[in-house]
Design an enzyme around this catalytic site. Structure first.
Site, PDB file in Angstrom:
ATOM      1  N   CYS A  84      -5.567 -12.250  -5.179  1.00  0.00           N
ATOM      2  CA  CYS A  84      -5.280 -10.824  -4.953  1.00  0.00           C
ATOM      3  C   CYS A  84      -6.558 -10.207  -4.411  1.00  0.00           C
ATOM      4  O   CYS A  84      -7.302  -9.543  -5.131  1.00  0.00           O
ATOM      5  CB  CYS A  84      -4.850 -10.154  -6.245  1.00  0.00           C
ATOM      6  SG  CYS A  84      -3.506 -11.021  -7.117  1.00  0.00           S
ATOM      7  N   ALA A  85      -6.838 -10.439  -3.133  1.00  0.00           N
ATOM      8  CA  ALA A  85      -8.208 -10.372  -2.634  1.00  0.00           C
ATOM      9  C   ALA A  85      -8.649  -9.037  -2.049  1.00  0.00           C
ATOM     10  O   ALA A  85      -9.847  -8.783  -1.953  1.00  0.00           O
ATOM     11  CB  ALA A  85      -8.421 -11.467  -1.591  1.00  0.00           C
ATOM     12  N   ALA A  86      -7.729  -8.203  -1.583  1.00  0.00           N
ATOM     13  CA  ALA A  86      -8.143  -6.958  -0.919  1.00  0.00           C
ATOM     14  C   ALA A  86      -8.887  -6.045  -1.893  1.00  0.00           C
ATOM     15  O   ALA A  86      -8.576  -6.020  -3.088  1.00  0.00           O
ATOM     16  CB  ALA A  86      -6.921  -6.233  -0.363  1.00  0.00           C
ATOM     17  N   PRO A  87      -9.895  -5.334  -1.395  1.00  0.00           N
ATOM     18  CA  PRO A  87     -10.317  -5.219   0.003  1.00  0.00           C
ATOM     19  C   PRO A  87     -11.297  -6.291   0.473  1.00  0.00           C
ATOM     20  O   PRO A  87     -11.653  -6.307   1.638  1.00  0.00           O
ATOM     21  CB  PRO A  87     -10.972  -3.839   0.054  1.00  0.00           C
ATOM     22  CG  PRO A  87     -11.542  -3.658  -1.311  1.00  0.00           C
ATOM     23  CD  PRO A  87     -10.557  -4.313  -2.250  1.00  0.00           C
ATOM     24  N   ASP A 139       3.290 -14.015  -0.815  1.00  0.00           N
ATOM     25  CA  ASP A 139       3.531 -13.896  -2.251  1.00  0.00           C
ATOM     26  C   ASP A 139       2.890 -15.076  -2.977  1.00  0.00           C
ATOM     27  O   ASP A 139       2.803 -16.180  -2.415  1.00  0.00           O
ATOM     28  CB  ASP A 139       5.042 -13.875  -2.511  1.00  0.00           C
ATOM     29  CG  ASP A 139       5.366 -13.578  -3.963  1.00  0.00           C
ATOM     30  OD1 ASP A 139       5.418 -12.385  -4.320  1.00  0.00           O
ATOM     31  OD2 ASP A 139       5.566 -14.541  -4.748  1.00  0.00           O
ATOM     32  N   ASP A 156      -7.595 -11.617  -9.606  1.00  0.00           N
ATOM     33  CA  ASP A 156      -7.919 -10.252 -10.042  1.00  0.00           C
ATOM     34  C   ASP A 156      -6.643  -9.437  -9.871  1.00  0.00           C
ATOM     35  O   ASP A 156      -6.433  -8.791  -8.857  1.00  0.00           O
ATOM     36  CB  ASP A 156      -9.057  -9.685  -9.194  1.00  0.00           C
ATOM     37  CG  ASP A 156      -9.508  -8.317  -9.669  1.00  0.00           C
ATOM     38  OD1 ASP A 156      -9.645  -8.129 -10.891  1.00  0.00           O
ATOM     39  OD2 ASP A 156      -9.707  -7.427  -8.807  1.00  0.00           O
ATOM     40  N   CYS A 209      -8.916  -4.646 -14.130  1.00  0.00           N
ATOM     41  CA  CYS A 209      -9.779  -3.472 -14.293  1.00  0.00           C
ATOM     42  C   CYS A 209      -9.187  -2.537 -15.344  1.00  0.00           C
ATOM     43  O   CYS A 209      -9.218  -1.312 -15.209  1.00  0.00           O
ATOM     44  CB  CYS A 209     -10.000  -2.746 -12.962  1.00  0.00           C
ATOM     45  SG  CYS A 209      -8.494  -2.209 -12.146  1.00  0.00           S
TER      46      CYS A 209
END
Length: 380
Positions: A84-87, A139, A156, A209
């Site tokens: 889940c890499a962005a940004p 996905d 993340d 987070c």
């Protein structure tokens, strides 16, 4: 004032004096992390656009720290997925760590399912300049056909966002117990979907987070029990820096550490075996896959904008023109610039000897080859 931090690109910023670092202090868990004295207008800093550093919250850098703890377990040719890499903060951190250890001999797949966020991710990966990073937008379940392909998966995952309350008022407005339950269930689904692509003995680095146990310790324990893993006990490495230990991970709370909220834990996969893949990375139709030097158009070979930003760009491939800051900002605004004395044709433009991109010099002016999506929008 909420502290702002950056992480330096060791393959671009080495030896450069950056004025923004005056008075900065190091991030205890990141060798290239710096907490700044004040927040500059990064948009007006050409070296930011050149990928010499990445603006990243210091707490988010803790994910990279946990990842680096497992580097000694990996071998050349290591394959890592940032799910889940962005940004792009964690991706660029992982890329730097992998390159420092393995040189060119690694693969990092950086994935973001949301298409608009994936475009931002792709731009940030381009600026960072590591050609061993592949960018996908699929996905999590799409990785299962690869078989046990990855040595490490960093997840993340989307969460209820309690750690962002201080920075994002909307996160606080949207929070509810129901949201926590929804996020916890979604996180389980994400982990279960991607789990088949992690090799037996591989590592899952799991982070959020939020401060919610249901999304943090409970979900890592769920993964260990239901998917097959052994939790790696957290270590009290930074007791004077505000990092807390929870049952299965490390918690950074806004107000106790210089950054925002973050929770990180890890486990080794104990289930599975040699499951051959039925697909390869190419089947995922990557947005970015390796380094492209350019394309042939008619009689011209047009250099690719991202090649200029690559750490593998071969200096001397094209004539170079050094720009002062006002002209560099005009280039980054996609304005037509003039290069007196420069040869006609394709020219690499630099700022403080760091490549910014290409222009085609036609004499009275230059055609600007900066991608439209990376144009500075504010008045320069």
């Amino acid at each position: 004032m909420i502290p702002v931090s950056v992480r330096l690109n060791p393959f671009k910023a080495g030896g450069l004096e950056l004025p923004i670092l005056e008075g900065a202090v190091g991030v205890p868990w990141s060798p290239y992390g710096r907490i700044l004295v004040e927040r500059p207008v990064f948009t007006l800093h050409p070296l930011f656009h050149a990928g010499c550093y990445y603006v990243q919250d210091s707490s988010a850098m803790y994910v990279g720290h946990v990842f680096r703890k497992f580097l000694p377990e990996l071998r050349p040719g290591a394959r890592v997925l940032d799910l889940c890499a962005a940004p792009g903060g964690k991706t660029t951190d992982l890329a730097a760590s992998l390159r420092e250890r393995f040189g060119d001999d690694f693969l990092l797949v950086s994935n973001e399912v949301m298409k608009d966020r994936a475009r931002v991710l792709d731009d940030n990966v381009a600026r960072w300049g590591d050609p061993n990073v592949v960018v996908t937008s699929v996905d999590p379940a799409a990785f299962a056909p690869l078989g046990e392909y990855f040595d490490v998966i960093v997840a993340d995952v989307p969460c209820s966002g309690e750690g962002m309350f201080r920075k994002d008022a909307r996160a606080e407005e949207q929070w509810s117990p129901e949201l926590v339950k929804l996020c916890a269930a979604r996180q389980k689904r994400i982990l279960a979907d991607v789990w088949p692509s992690l090799r037996r003995g591989g590592v899952l680095v799991y982070s959020t987070c939020t401060y919610e146990e249901a999304e943090n310790d409970d979900n890592l324990a769920w993964a260990a029990e239901n998917l097959g893993g052994e939790i790696v006990a957290p270590q009290d490495e930074f007791p004077s820096s505000g990092v807390r230990l929870t049952r299965h991970g490390s918690l950074l709370k806004a107000g106790e550490v210089p950054g925002e909220g973050q929770w990180v834990g890890a486990l080794h996969k104990t289930s599975g075996g040699c499951r051959p893949g039925r697909a390869d990375i190419g089947s995922l139709r990557p947005m970015r896959n390796g380094m492209v030097k350019g394309v042939t158009k008619g009689r011209d070979f047009v250099p690719d904008a991202d090649w200029a930003l690559s750490i593998k760009y071969e200096r001397g491939s094209y004539p170079e023109a050094e720009l002062d800051k006002p002209t560099a900002l005009k280039y980054l605004h996609r304005d037509a610039i003039v290069l007196p004395g420069a040869p006609l044709g394709y020219v690499l433009v630099t700022y403080r000897s760091v490549p910014l991109g290409f222009v085609k010099n036609i004499g009275p002016r230059c055609n600007n080859l900066l991608p439209k999506g990376r144009k500075i929008l504010m008045n320069v």
